[in-house]
Write an enzyme that holds these catalytic residues in place. Structure first.
Site: not given
Lengths: 402, 402
Positions: A11-12, A124, A127, A129, A182, A196, A200, A297
């Site tokens: 995805t990323v 960057e 943490v 996004g 999702g 998670d 962070k 995202g």
């Protein structure tokens, strides 16, 4: 021309390719040179994809190509990401990563190597996004001693808690809905158990205090115990329940925690809803600032990674990050941290017994829950709360952050 | 040791001395060297003040001292700040400033000189006080095309509008209260007429698009026409009135404006109250981010200036800011910008006449105002609104930003 390699075309990774294509001109202008993706490392083939001919399956091709100046690691997980990143840095390549597990676990060492090699290790996107927070902490809040960092650091849990608050639904229903949309994984443990967010806040705390914070040392509580009943009590006193990753400096000690907490509308995090993230920072001279945006995202995360690529391209041979020492920051004992506690007990528990234990408390009774009531203690140490509450039958407890 | 000179020992200047003293150790560590205030330029003497022996009255002492590497300009006003700053840069000194008038008027030229001389011209404190926004725009949002910047950029007007909303008081009463509390100047024009916000959105827009935006070109409307009646109408539809400085890119043109606008609770600026400032930025891949904090005040502003001093100290001979060209950015014609309009008219105005002009509108009637009503148009061009409304008797109009 500056050649980069992207590790991982998920995805990323595919988001990064999309961002670099979409905003090619302005990105190249800001970077001061044309950024060219020379390789994409993935086990799969991607036949017919525009990057098809850039796919390699063997990392050593990338590591040993002196033309590759920046390695972009977006595979996730600690292994083999750690070995790949370390090798890249040791060979004098800068690394940009979105991988919070890697940064939380090995950030100190990787920053040290990047400094020795005069290249950059930038993270960057690890943490918040797309929210700029690592760079501001590193470069903007430099006049201040950081007294507190508190963040809504996980979009999945914030979505669940927001929906429970706005729609009055119960936890299980909203979780299932989030999975369909999702917003939550099929196995949601990493999010809903707070792991998670824990990594962070460990990264942010390490950066703020310049020493290694081991995420395993941070007391972490997820949201799986939060019910629609708790939400209704919170609403009745004008509060919201948010899962906060928080670290506070008090009397020279840093106390860190991940847990659902009650916050009121004086807290700027109060209105941060749905999948949005926000990080509140308190400096001793700056006062309060908050950074808000999309915490996850494809494109927001890719945007943050690409801003690191631009920075790495601009600073070819200058190390720009503050390093944090691998010396361990001994966190304050969670039993000595102080909170007010919102507690729900069955009606059988006598108020006079509660008063005997906790002194004057604020009692909250809701009509719809006739067989129980809630109370809020004054500020006491976690240890004291545990000792005293062990004498009571407790339905649930949530810390109060006001 | 790195010698600096502070121009102006007023609120911000004395705040800078306080911040440098309070956080001396951590600031010196982050700057990589000991920062020493060698001179403070002020016309006054400050007998008995610790900086007494650093006071000079003649700027040439500072300009001609090669030991002074950074000049910190916090005098305000365009003259003689401009001449002093220009001379400093030309002599190879970096400059840090909080002076929005100076940056809005001469930013392009001063950035160009700083680049030619390989030093830095930094102005984090010129917009949003302590909120990091200049550096994030310059260094973090580099993967994006900026589509919109909208900010609550003036604390005084936000305090006044917040109080009017929360307490139901009228404009004059709250303004007087703000003056007593020191939140508004005795002559409040620069704030309440929007001139201060106008310079700030001009700076942000110049930086976002890399070209000079002349603040004189930005259509600016203050809050002096906003009444408690308008606030009550806004409340009735779940909206807040906020004075926004805004610039939006549409079809290749940038439209900028300062004006009070109606925003709803889907806008993250909705809950930014009192003297707080916040800047919302929309990027084409990043989506929405927001930066929130204290927009003014001695120590927050000083914190931002000192973060610039740290950056200038770290980057002795490297220019780190993106420059913006002195080529003028031709803003889109305000008459072609599009909004929905909230309009109040006396009851004599027939709804059928309103419908004839504006088509279907949303009518708002409040019991307590029997001699008038309000309506909200669909989205139309400013020119069309002006033409059509010239046929009506209008009590007030406020643009709708949702």
């Amino acid at each position: 021309m500056l050649n980069i390699a992207v590790l991982g075309y998920g995805t990323v990774g595919s988001g990064i390719v999309e961002v670099l294509n979409t905003n090619q001109d302005s990105i190249n202008k800001r970077a001061g040179k044309e950024i060219n993706i020379k390789y994409v490392l993935d086990l799969r083939e991607f036949k017919g994809d525009p990057i098809e001919d850039k796919i390699v399956h063997d990392y050593s091709i990338i590591a040993n190509d002196p033309e590759v100046k920046i390695v972009v690691e977006v595979m996730g997980g600690v292994h083999p990401a750690y070995e790949f990143v370390k090798e890249a840095l040791e060979k004098g390549k800068s690394v940009c990563t979105s991988n919070k597990e890697l940064v939380a676990k090995h950030g100190a060492e990787l920053l040290r190597i990047s400094k020795e090699k005069n290249v950059n290790f930038l993270f960057e996107a690890s943490v918040g996004g797309g929210i700029p927070i690592i760079r501001p902490l590193n470069q903007s809040l430099t006049a201040d001693e950081i007294e507190e960092i508190s963040g809504i650091l996980n979009g999945t849990t914030n979505y669940i808690l927001s929906k429970m608050t706005i729609e009055g639904s119960d936890y299980e229903t909203v979780l299932k809905e989030a999975q369909v949309l999702g917003y939550a994984e099929r196995n949601p443990a990493a999010d809903v158990e707070g792991h998670d967010a824990c990594r962070k806040i460990a990264i942010l705390t390490s950066l703020a205090y310049g020493m290694q914070v081991d995420f395993e040392d941070i007391y972490t509580e997820g949201i799986t115990n939060i019910t629609d009943i708790d939400i209704n009590y919170a609403k009745s006193i004008g509060a919201n329940i948010k899962m906060l990753g928080t670290s506070k400096k008090k009397d020279g000690k840093v106390y860190a925690m991940v847990a659902p907490m009650l916050i009121n509308d004086l807290n700027p995090l109060y209105t941060v809803n749905n999948v949005f993230n926000a990080i509140f920072v308190k400096g001793n001279v700056l006062g309060n600032v908050m950074f808000y945006g999309s915490g996850a995202g494809k494109l927001p995360t890719a945007s943050a990674v690409v801003s690191d690529i631009v920075d790495a391209a601009k600073h070819g041979n200058t190390h720009i990050m503050t390093i944090w020492s691998s010396r361990k920051l001994e966190l304050g004992d969670v039993n000595e941290s102080k909170y007010r506690y919102f507690v729900r007990v069955p009606s059988e528990v006598k108020i006079e017994d509660v008063n005997k234990l906790f002194g004057d408390v604020e009692i909250i009774k809701l009509d719809q829950y006739s067989n129980e009531y809630g109370f809020i203690t004054s500020e006491i140490m976690e240890r004291e709360y545990k000792e005293k509450s062990s004498n009571l039958s407790i339905k649930n407890m949530i810390r109060v952050a006001f």
